[in-house]
Design a protein around this motif. Structure first.
Motif, PDB file in Angstrom:
ATOM      1  N   ILE A 107       0.232  25.401  19.954  1.00 52.79           N
ATOM      2  CA  ILE A 107      -0.973  26.080  20.426  1.00 52.79           C
ATOM      3  C   ILE A 107      -0.816  26.412  21.903  1.00 52.79           C
ATOM      4  CG2 ILE A 107      -3.465  25.926  20.720  1.00 52.79           C
ATOM      5  CD1 ILE A 107      -2.486  25.917  17.780  1.00 52.79           C
ATOM      6  N   SER A 108      -0.917  27.685  22.249  1.00 54.92           N
ATOM      7  CA  SER A 108      -0.838  28.135  23.629  1.00 54.92           C
ATOM      8  C   SER A 108      -2.236  28.424  24.164  1.00 54.92           C
ATOM      9  CB  SER A 108       0.025  29.399  23.739  1.00 54.92           C
ATOM     10  OG  SER A 108       1.364  29.116  23.384  1.00 54.92           O
ATOM     11  N   PHE A 109      -2.561  27.832  25.298  1.00 57.70           N
ATOM     12  CA  PHE A 109      -3.841  28.077  25.949  1.00 57.70           C
ATOM     13  C   PHE A 109      -3.707  29.224  26.951  1.00 57.70           C
ATOM     14  CE2 PHE A 109      -4.709  23.975  24.193  1.00 57.70           C
ATOM     15  CZ  PHE A 109      -6.094  23.874  24.111  1.00 57.70           C
ATOM     16  N   PRO A 110      -4.817  29.878  27.313  1.00 54.64           N
ATOM     17  CA  PRO A 110      -4.761  30.947  28.303  1.00 54.64           C
ATOM     18  C   PRO A 110      -4.200  30.453  29.639  1.00 54.64           C
ATOM     19  CG  PRO A 110      -6.882  30.949  27.171  1.00 54.64           C
ATOM     20  CD  PRO A 110      -6.183  29.696  26.761  1.00 54.64           C
ATOM     21  N   TRP A 141     -10.039  24.994  19.241  1.00 55.09           N
ATOM     22  CA  TRP A 141      -9.473  24.819  20.575  1.00 55.09           C
ATOM     23  C   TRP A 141     -10.314  25.548  21.619  1.00 55.09           C
ATOM     24  CZ3 TRP A 141      -5.423  21.489  20.535  1.00 55.09           C
ATOM     25  CH2 TRP A 141      -4.729  21.328  19.331  1.00 55.09           C
ATOM     26  N   SER A 142     -10.480  24.930  22.772  1.00 57.18           N
ATOM     27  CA  SER A 142     -11.409  25.473  23.768  1.00 57.18           C
ATOM     28  C   SER A 142     -10.818  25.412  25.173  1.00 57.18           C
ATOM     29  CB  SER A 142     -12.724  24.681  23.755  1.00 57.18           C
ATOM     30  OG  SER A 142     -13.350  24.753  22.491  1.00 57.18           O
ATOM     31  N   ALA A 143     -10.911  26.531  25.881  1.00 56.54           N
ATOM     32  CA  ALA A 143     -10.604  26.587  27.311  1.00 56.54           C
ATOM     33  C   ALA A 143     -11.933  26.430  28.042  1.00 56.54           C
ATOM     34  CB  ALA A 143      -9.929  27.911  27.659  1.00 56.54           C
ATOM     35  N   ARG A 144     -12.243  25.207  28.437  1.00 54.46           N
ATOM     36  CA  ARG A 144     -13.594  24.892  28.890  1.00 54.46           C
ATOM     37  C   ARG A 144     -13.976  25.597  30.186  1.00 54.46           C
ATOM     38  NH1 ARG A 144     -16.155  23.310  24.419  1.00 54.46           N
ATOM     39  NH2 ARG A 144     -15.379  21.343  23.561  1.00 54.46           N
ATOM     40  N   ASP A 145     -13.033  25.826  31.087  1.00 53.23           N
ATOM     41  CA  ASP A 145     -13.375  26.502  32.335  1.00 53.23           C
ATOM     42  C   ASP A 145     -13.742  27.962  32.077  1.00 53.23           C
ATOM     43  OD1 ASP A 145     -10.704  26.751  31.573  1.00 53.23           O
ATOM     44  OD2 ASP A 145      -9.897  26.169  33.530  1.00 53.23           O
ATOM     45  N   LEU A 146     -13.032  28.625  31.164  1.00 59.39           N
ATOM     46  CA  LEU A 146     -13.395  29.995  30.808  1.00 59.39           C
ATOM     47  C   LEU A 146     -14.730  30.022  30.070  1.00 59.39           C
ATOM     48  CD1 LEU A 146      -9.997  31.475  29.565  1.00 59.39           C
ATOM     49  CD2 LEU A 146     -10.935  31.383  31.882  1.00 59.39           C
ATOM     50  N   GLU A 150     -18.431  32.019  30.893  1.00 54.68           N
ATOM     51  CA  GLU A 150     -19.097  32.886  29.915  1.00 54.68           C
ATOM     52  C   GLU A 150     -20.521  32.420  29.632  1.00 54.68           C
ATOM     53  OE1 GLU A 150     -15.299  34.358  27.238  1.00 54.68           O
ATOM     54  OE2 GLU A 150     -16.253  32.457  26.746  1.00 54.68           O
ATOM     55  N   MET A 151     -20.687  31.121  29.426  1.00 59.23           N
ATOM     56  CA  MET A 151     -21.997  30.601  29.069  1.00 59.23           C
ATOM     57  C   MET A 151     -22.978  30.709  30.228  1.00 59.23           C
ATOM     58  SD  MET A 151     -21.306  29.960  25.984  1.00 59.23           S
ATOM     59  CE  MET A 151     -22.769  29.136  25.379  1.00 59.23           C
ATOM     60  N   ALA A 152     -22.466  30.700  31.464  1.00 63.15           N
ATOM     61  CA  ALA A 152     -23.344  30.870  32.625  1.00 63.15           C
ATOM     62  C   ALA A 152     -23.977  32.254  32.632  1.00 63.15           C
ATOM     63  CB  ALA A 152     -22.563  30.641  33.914  1.00 63.15           C
ATOM     64  N   VAL A 153     -23.275  33.227  32.064  1.00 66.95           N
ATOM     65  CA  VAL A 153     -23.808  34.589  31.984  1.00 66.95           C
ATOM     66  C   VAL A 153     -24.826  34.709  30.850  1.00 66.95           C
ATOM     67  CG1 VAL A 153     -23.153  37.013  31.625  1.00 66.95           C
ATOM     68  CG2 VAL A 153     -21.694  35.508  32.990  1.00 66.95           C
ATOM     69  N   LEU A 155     -23.845  34.737  27.485  1.00 63.51           N
ATOM     70  CA  LEU A 155     -23.250  35.364  26.313  1.00 63.51           C
ATOM     71  C   LEU A 155     -21.929  34.656  26.024  1.00 63.51           C
ATOM     72  CD1 LEU A 155     -23.738  37.709  24.315  1.00 63.51           C
ATOM     73  CD2 LEU A 155     -22.325  39.133  25.787  1.00 63.51           C
ATOM     74  N   GLY A 156     -21.673  34.441  24.757  1.00 65.97           N
ATOM     75  CA  GLY A 156     -20.438  33.740  24.409  1.00 65.97           C
ATOM     76  C   GLY A 156     -20.745  32.541  23.532  1.00 65.97           C
ATOM     77  N   PRO A 157     -19.729  31.720  23.244  1.00 70.50           N
ATOM     78  CA  PRO A 157     -18.369  31.755  23.781  1.00 70.50           C
ATOM     79  C   PRO A 157     -17.527  32.863  23.176  1.00 70.50           C
ATOM     80  CG  PRO A 157     -18.539  30.021  22.149  1.00 70.50           C
ATOM     81  CD  PRO A 157     -19.919  30.589  22.315  1.00 70.50           C
ATOM     82  N   ALA A 158     -16.533  33.307  23.961  1.00 74.37           N
ATOM     83  CA  ALA A 158     -15.632  34.359  23.494  1.00 74.37           C
ATOM     84  C   ALA A 158     -14.199  34.045  23.937  1.00 74.37           C
ATOM     85  CB  ALA A 158     -16.090  35.724  24.000  1.00 74.37           C
ATOM     86  N   LYS A 159     -13.812  34.452  25.146  1.00 81.29           N
ATOM     87  CA  LYS A 159     -12.434  34.244  25.585  1.00 81.29           C
ATOM     88  C   LYS A 159     -12.100  32.770  25.783  1.00 81.29           C
ATOM     89  CE  LYS A 159     -10.077  37.044  25.706  1.00 81.29           C
ATOM     90  NZ  LYS A 159      -9.408  37.702  24.545  1.00 81.29           N
ATOM     91  N   GLY A 160     -13.106  31.940  25.917  1.00 80.76           N
ATOM     92  CA  GLY A 160     -12.851  30.509  25.978  1.00 80.76           C
ATOM     93  C   GLY A 160     -12.469  29.911  24.647  1.00 80.76           C
ATOM     94  N   LYS A 161     -12.519  30.709  23.578  1.00 85.74           N
ATOM     95  CA  LYS A 161     -12.302  30.206  22.226  1.00 85.74           C
ATOM     96  C   LYS A 161     -11.292  31.003  21.412  1.00 85.74           C
ATOM     97  CE  LYS A 161     -15.757  27.075  21.961  1.00 85.74           C
ATOM     98  NZ  LYS A 161     -15.666  25.701  21.450  1.00 85.74           N
ATOM     99  N   ASP A 162     -11.178  32.314  21.640  1.00 84.39           N
ATOM    100  CA  ASP A 162     -10.554  33.162  20.605  1.00 84.39           C
ATOM    101  C   ASP A 162      -9.033  33.214  20.634  1.00 84.39           C
ATOM    102  OD1 ASP A 162     -10.847  36.643  21.762  1.00 84.39           O
ATOM    103  OD2 ASP A 162     -10.023  34.890  22.748  1.00 84.39           O
ATOM    104  N   PHE A 163      -8.397  32.352  21.416  1.00 77.26           N
ATOM    105  CA  PHE A 163      -6.934  32.334  21.452  1.00 77.26           C
ATOM    106  C   PHE A 163      -6.340  31.524  20.313  1.00 77.26           C
ATOM    107  CE2 PHE A 163      -8.778  29.067  24.055  1.00 77.26           C
ATOM    108  CZ  PHE A 163      -8.093  27.917  23.696  1.00 77.26           C
TER     109      PHE A 163
END
Length: 266
Positions: A107-110, A141-146, A150-153, A155-163
Motif C-alpha cells: 500500500i502506497s500512501f500519498p 487506509w487514511s492519510a489523516r493530514d490530508l 478536507e474536513m475543515a472545508v 466536504l470529504g473525505p476524498a483525497k485523504g482516502k481514495d488512494f
C-alpha cells in the motif's frame, strides 16, 4: 461458502475455498457469479494460487460510519459533539472502486502525507438478488493530514482516502457467520493495536443495505463498508504512532480471516 478471486497461471478467476483447495467457478468474475451463478470447472491447491481482493473492481464502494464509539472519538478529535443527525440516518461516503487492493498487496500512501493510518472494518458485498451475499475484511487506509484539511472545508473525505482500500482475504456467506458478533483485531508488526466487535454496530446491516439502495439501484458486487470499529484506527488512540514504510498491518475478523498488507514507500 468461502468465496474468493484468485490468480493462477497468469489469469484471474473466481473460486470457492474448501480446506486447502480452491474450486474454480465458471464465471467471468466473482461479481458475475453472484449475479448469475456458475458451475465448478477446475480445482487448484490453495498454495498454488494467489488470493486477490474478492471483488477487485466493484461497481461502487460505499463506506458507512456505523460504530458509535468511533464516531464519538473521531468527532472529539475535532472538538465536536455527536451530531443528532447521526442517529437519524446511516451516513456513508463513496470511496474509489479503482483503488482496491487485496491480501499481501503493498500500500502506497500519498507523498504529501505523513499521518498514515489503517481502519479496521468489515464489508458486505451485494448479491444478484439485491441482498447481502457475504462479508469480508476491509481496510480503509487514511492519510489523516490530508483528510483533516478536507474536513475543515466541510466536504470529504476524498483525497485523504481514495488512494487505497483493501478487501479480503475471502468473501464468507452469511450462513457461516451466525449472529455476526465477531471479534475484530488490528495488529501492526505483530503488536495488537485495536480490538472491537462487529456486533457493536449501531445500525444493522439491513439498515445499511436499505439506505444504500434508496433512490438508486444496487449492483452485484457493490461494496458496503461498516465504518471503523471503536478503537479501530490510530487516530482514535491519539498517540501519534502513525504507520511507517515497511510496517505490516494485519486486520482480522473472526470467521473471515486475516487481511495482511505491507506499507510501501510513498
Amino acid at each position: 461458502m468461502r468465496l474468493c478471486t484468485f490468480d493462477v497461471g497468469g489469469r484471474e478467476a473466481p473460486g470457492r475455498v474448501e480446506g486447502e483447495r480452491v474450486v474454480e467457478l465458471g464465471a467471468s468474475s466473482l461479481a458475475d457469479y453472484l449475479a448469475t451463478g456458475g458451475e465448478d470447472v477446475a480445482g487448484h491447491a490453495l498454495d498454488d494460487v494467489r488470493l486477490r481482493a474478492p471483488i477487485p473492481r466493484p461497481p461502487s464502494v460505499r463506506d458507512f460510519y456505523a460504530f458509535e464509539r468511533h464516531v464519538q472519538s473521531a468527532r472529539a478529535q475535532r472538538g465536536l459533539e455527536m451530531a443528532p443527525e447521526w442517529y437519524q440516518i446511516p451516513v456513508f461516503y463513496f470511496s474509489n472502486p479503482a483503488a482496491v487492493s487485496g491480501p499481501e498487496d503493498e500500500i502506497s500512501f500519498p507523498s504529501e502525507s505523513t499521518a498514515w493510518d489503517y481502519e479496521l472494518e468489515a464489508a458486505a458485498v451485494v448479491g444478484g438478488d439485491g441482498r447481502i451475499a457475504g462479508f469480508t475484511v476491509l481496510n480503509d487506509w487514511s492519510a489523516r493530514d490530508l483528510q483533516k484539511m478536507e474536513m475543515a472545508v466541510g466536504l470529504g473525505p476524498a483525497k485523504g482516502k481514495d488512494f487505497a482500500t483493501s478487501l479480503g482475504p475471502v468473501l464468507v456467506t452469511p450462513d457461516e457467520l451466525g449472529d455476526l458478533r465477531l471479534e475484530m483485531v488490528a495488529r501492526v508488526n505483530g503488536e495488537e493495536r485495536s480490538r472491537g466487535n462487529l456486533g457493536d454496530l449501531h445500525w444493522s446491516w439491513d439498515d445499511l443495505l436499505a439506505h444504500a439502495g434508496r433512490n438508486t439501484h444496487l449492483l452485484p458486487g457493490d461494496v458496503l463498508g461498516s465504518g471503523t470499529v471503536g478503537t479501530g484506527c490510530i487516530l482514535e488512540h491519539g498517540d501519534g504512532r502513525w504507520l511507517q514504510q515497511g510496517d505490516v498491518v494485519e486486520l482480522e475478523i473472526e470467521g473471515i480471516g486475516i487481511l495482511r498488507n505491507t506499507v510501501a514507500g510513498s
